[in-house]
Structures are given as C-alpha cells and as structure tokens.
Design a protein around this motif. Structure first.
Motif, PDB file in Angstrom:
ATOM      1  N   VAL A 270      21.472 -24.448   6.811  1.00  0.00           N
ATOM      2  CA  VAL A 270      20.351 -23.795   5.659  1.00  0.00           C
ATOM      3  C   VAL A 270      20.748 -24.569   4.086  1.00  0.00           C
ATOM      4  CG1 VAL A 270      19.526 -21.628   4.165  1.00  0.00           C
ATOM      5  CG2 VAL A 270      20.143 -21.384   6.672  1.00  0.00           C
ATOM      6  N   ARG A 271      21.687 -24.533   3.915  1.00  0.00           N
ATOM      7  CA  ARG A 271      22.107 -25.077   2.779  1.00  0.00           C
ATOM      8  C   ARG A 271      21.673 -26.941   2.658  1.00  0.00           C
ATOM      9  NH1 ARG A 271      21.819 -24.717  -2.467  1.00  0.00           N
ATOM     10  NH2 ARG A 271      23.625 -26.394  -3.853  1.00  0.00           N
ATOM     11  N   ILE A 272      22.394 -27.609   3.995  1.00  0.00           N
ATOM     12  CA  ILE A 272      21.503 -28.588   3.886  1.00  0.00           C
ATOM     13  C   ILE A 272      19.840 -28.826   3.780  1.00  0.00           C
ATOM     14  CG2 ILE A 272      21.779 -30.674   5.378  1.00  0.00           C
ATOM     15  CD1 ILE A 272      24.686 -29.376   6.398  1.00  0.00           C
ATOM     16  N   LEU A 273      19.286 -28.186   4.240  1.00  0.00           N
ATOM     17  CA  LEU A 273      18.009 -27.880   4.792  1.00  0.00           C
ATOM     18  C   LEU A 273      17.472 -27.828   3.762  1.00  0.00           C
ATOM     19  CD1 LEU A 273      17.216 -25.827   8.056  1.00  0.00           C
ATOM     20  CD2 LEU A 273      17.041 -28.444   7.600  1.00  0.00           C
ATOM     21  N   TYR A 274      18.087 -27.080   2.650  1.00  0.00           N
ATOM     22  CA  TYR A 274      17.461 -27.102   0.780  1.00  0.00           C
ATOM     23  C   TYR A 274      17.814 -27.742   0.175  1.00  0.00           C
ATOM     24  CZ  TYR A 274      18.102 -25.299  -3.571  1.00  0.00           C
ATOM     25  OH  TYR A 274      17.103 -25.504  -5.331  1.00  0.00           O
ATOM     26  N   VAL A 275      18.852 -28.483   0.632  1.00  0.00           N
ATOM     27  CA  VAL A 275      19.257 -29.754  -0.441  1.00  0.00           C
ATOM     28  C   VAL A 275      18.069 -31.163   0.197  1.00  0.00           C
ATOM     29  CG1 VAL A 275      20.432 -31.543  -0.575  1.00  0.00           C
ATOM     30  CG2 VAL A 275      21.868 -28.768  -0.667  1.00  0.00           C
TER      31      VAL A 275
ATOM     32  N   VAL B  48      25.689 -29.712  -0.969  1.00  0.00           N
ATOM     33  CA  VAL B  48      25.335 -29.239  -0.555  1.00  0.00           C
ATOM     34  C   VAL B  48      26.452 -28.275  -0.387  1.00  0.00           C
ATOM     35  CG1 VAL B  48      26.231 -28.644   2.326  1.00  0.00           C
ATOM     36  CG2 VAL B  48      25.241 -30.884   1.849  1.00  0.00           C
ATOM     37  N   PHE B  49      28.054 -28.203  -1.123  1.00  0.00           N
ATOM     38  CA  PHE B  49      28.736 -27.126  -2.009  1.00  0.00           C
ATOM     39  C   PHE B  49      28.264 -26.544  -3.672  1.00  0.00           C
ATOM     40  CE2 PHE B  49      30.835 -28.905   2.430  1.00  0.00           C
ATOM     41  CZ  PHE B  49      30.351 -28.451   2.553  1.00  0.00           C
ATOM     42  N   GLY B  50      27.624 -26.817  -3.902  1.00  0.00           N
ATOM     43  CA  GLY B  50      27.289 -26.852  -5.072  1.00  0.00           C
ATOM     44  C   GLY B  50      28.023 -26.865  -6.652  1.00  0.00           C
ATOM     45  N   ILE B  51      28.348 -27.937  -5.997  1.00  0.00           N
ATOM     46  CA  ILE B  51      29.980 -28.584  -6.970  1.00  0.00           C
ATOM     47  C   ILE B  51      29.272 -29.426  -7.637  1.00  0.00           C
ATOM     48  CG2 ILE B  51      31.065 -30.507  -7.236  1.00  0.00           C
ATOM     49  CD1 ILE B  51      32.580 -29.647  -4.069  1.00  0.00           C
ATOM     50  N   ARG B  52      28.071 -30.424  -7.538  1.00  0.00           N
ATOM     51  CA  ARG B  52      27.083 -31.339  -8.704  1.00  0.00           C
ATOM     52  C   ARG B  52      25.636 -31.855  -7.550  1.00  0.00           C
ATOM     53  NH1 ARG B  52      26.923 -32.475 -14.258  1.00  0.00           N
ATOM     54  NH2 ARG B  52      26.531 -34.804 -14.384  1.00  0.00           N
ATOM     55  N   TRP B  53      25.120 -32.182  -8.376  1.00  0.00           N
ATOM     56  CA  TRP B  53      24.197 -32.512  -7.854  1.00  0.00           C
ATOM     57  C   TRP B  53      23.682 -34.320  -8.504  1.00  0.00           C
ATOM     58  CZ3 TRP B  53      20.298 -30.189  -4.326  1.00  0.00           C
ATOM     59  CH2 TRP B  53      19.347 -30.867  -3.872  1.00  0.00           C
ATOM     60  N   SER B  54      23.985 -34.667  -7.564  1.00  0.00           N
ATOM     61  CA  SER B  54      23.584 -36.450  -7.421  1.00  0.00           C
ATOM     62  C   SER B  54      22.063 -36.758  -7.182  1.00  0.00           C
ATOM     63  CB  SER B  54      24.607 -36.917  -7.542  1.00  0.00           C
ATOM     64  OG  SER B  54      26.184 -36.308  -8.244  1.00  0.00           O
ATOM     65  N   SER B  55      20.920 -37.293  -8.185  1.00  0.00           N
ATOM     66  CA  SER B  55      20.451 -38.074  -7.499  1.00  0.00           C
ATOM     67  C   SER B  55      20.318 -39.006  -6.756  1.00  0.00           C
ATOM     68  CB  SER B  55      18.860 -37.711  -8.900  1.00  0.00           C
ATOM     69  OG  SER B  55      18.836 -36.843  -8.694  1.00  0.00           O
ATOM     70  N   ILE B  56      20.294 -39.554  -5.819  1.00  0.00           N
ATOM     71  CA  ILE B  56      20.362 -41.019  -5.413  1.00  0.00           C
ATOM     72  C   ILE B  56      19.403 -41.361  -4.876  1.00  0.00           C
ATOM     73  CG2 ILE B  56      21.756 -42.207  -2.768  1.00  0.00           C
ATOM     74  CD1 ILE B  56      23.702 -39.383  -2.719  1.00  0.00           C
ATOM     75  N   PHE B  57      19.095 -42.435  -5.422  1.00  0.00           N
ATOM     76  CA  PHE B  57      18.320 -43.854  -5.365  1.00  0.00           C
ATOM     77  C   PHE B  57      18.484 -45.579  -4.502  1.00  0.00           C
ATOM     78  CE2 PHE B  57      17.291 -41.074  -9.072  1.00  0.00           C
ATOM     79  CZ  PHE B  57      15.856 -40.767  -8.352  1.00  0.00           C
TER      80      PHE B  57
END
Length: 273
Positions: free
Chosen positions: A70-75, A216-225
């Motif tokens: 569920v977390r992967i789908l949300y990400v 996925v594990f809520g450690i850090r949100w890094s936007s990948i371009f």
C-alpha cells in the motif's frame, strides 16, 4: 506351593481368586489407557500451541507485506503529481554524473538551472571517472566568479564505487554491486537530498533505488528526475528502462517524440543540446 495355589484357585474359593485376577488386569488396562490419553492430550496441546504461533506469524507477515505494498502504491501515485512550483527554501540537489556524453549533457542542463533554488548541490561520479568531477568543478568555479566569490561554497564533490566496470564479468560484478549498494546507502544517509538529477549512467541505479526505498519507509522524500540521453531515439537506455518500469523516477524526460510514444509516462521536452 505354586501347585497348591493353583488348586486353591480351582477348588474352594477358586472363583473369587479368578475374579480378583481379572479385576487386577482391568485396572492395569485402565491405568495404561489413562496414561495414553494424557499423552495424546499433551501432544494435541503442543500442536495447538504450534499452530497458533505459526498462524500469528503468518498473519503478521501478511499484514506487513500488505502495508508495504500500500505504501509503494501511495509513493508511486504521489510521485506522478506535478512538482511544487512554490518559491520555498532552496532544495538540496544530488547530481549524478557519467563519463563521456552523459556529463556534457548534464552540464548543459545545469547551465539553465536556477542555481539559487537548487542548493546546495552535491556532484557524484564513479570512482574511476575523474574528468566528470573536474568539469563540474569548472562549472561551479565559473558560477562563483560570476557571483563574486572565490570558492563554490554551494557545491560538494564526491565519488562512488561503480556496480560494474566496462567489460567486467557478471559473476564478479555481484560483489562489486553489493559494495556499491552499501556505499550508495552511506552517501544517501549522509546527503539526504530533496532532488536527484540523473541522465543515464549506471551509477544512478543504486542511488535512485535507495532513494525510492527511503520514500517507501518514510525516511526521506527525494524527487527523482531522469533525463534520457539525446542519443536514445528509439529505445530507453538500461538505466532509463529500469527507472521507468519500476516506477522509481518521479518524472522521466525524453528528447524525441517517437520515444515518448513508445513510453507514454515519459515527458517529451525536445532537444536540450
């Protein structure tokens, strides 16, 4: 004496003696059956306890896997949303360089980047690639000269182990890939970027994979371009294909319209060179 005992049993009082022996045997059978039933009950209790432990363990495992999915789908869903255009704080940016044309294309892209918004900038190249970091240092020095400073304080440069060298066998590359993953994990924990820019080198795969796991594990949100090389006209590179198929890249840019038609989730930005 034994003979006389037998005669007594078959003589006067023999019936009582015979009944006594039968009762004794019945008692022995009842005791044996009781002990057997106790053993069966104990074994059944142990089986029930083991079954409960296994059932609880499996239920917990299913719950954990479900939550992760569920977390992967949300990400993946959130990653598809447009990047915020608000004038907020500068974003720490990780820039992954590659040998040859990859670095040239990335530096051309950085030339039009809003430097004040993407700072500090962390440049990473393979441990065997010295030219890419030198070119990046020249770019940052020119930017520092324009701003009237003597050193590129907003930039840092580092190297990472390569997963596989050109011509390296796939068997030996397993070990080097593990080393590269551990090194990439250490760098991601140290840098914790908010934005990751890459354009094709295999060096970006472990870094982007770890960044995705961090999300996925809520450690850090890094936007990948990811910006695909202009040399890729008909097919994505292996790095681009992995980031596209696994939904790791938030946005994947291509420079040819026919490439975008083949990969609908990609964004055609035209020729950048």
């Amino acid at each position: 004496m034994i003979f006389e005992e037998k005669l007594r049993c078959y003589g006067v009082g023999g019936t009582a003696c015979f009944n006594s022996r039968i009762s004794s045997r019945r008692l022995d059978v009842i005791v044996a059956l009781t002990e057997h039933l106790k053993l069966l009950i104990m074994e059944k209790g142990n089986d029930c306890t083991l079954f409960r432990v296994v059932s609880i363990t499996l239920s917990f495992a299913v719950l954990v896997v479900t939550l992760i999915l569920v977390r992967i789908l949300y990400v993946i869903y959130r990653s598809r949303r447009p990047f915020s255009r608000r004038a907020a704080q500068p974003l720490s940016t990780l820039i992954i360089l590659g040998s040859g044309g990859h670095t040239a294309e990335m530096l051309n892209l950085l030339a039009v980047l809003q430097k004040d918004r993407f700072a500090p900038r962390f440049y990473i190249a393979a441990a065997t690639d010295n030219m890419s970091l030198q070119k990046a240092q020249l770019l940052e020095n020119s930017l520092a000269a324009e701003n009237g400073t003597t050193a590129p304080s907003a930039a840092q440069f580092t190297q990472i182990y390569r997963s596989r060298e050109v011509g390296q066998s796939y068997i030996t590359s397993i070990w080097t890939t593990l080393i590269a993953m551990v090194h990439a994990l250490w760098l991601m924990i140290k840098i914790r970027p908010q934005v990751i820019l890459c354009n094709g080198p295999g060096t970006c795969i472990p870094l982007c994979a770890i960044a995705f796991l961090f999300k996925v594990f809520g450690i850090r949100w890094s936007s990948i371009f990811y910006v695909e090389s202009i040399a890729r006209v008909r097919r994505l590179s292996l790095s681009g294909l992995l980031l596209y198929k696994l939904h790791i890249a938030d946005q994947l840019f291509v420079q040819w319209p026919q490439l975008q038609r083949k990969y609908p989730r990609a964004i055609d930005v035209g020729r950048l060179m």
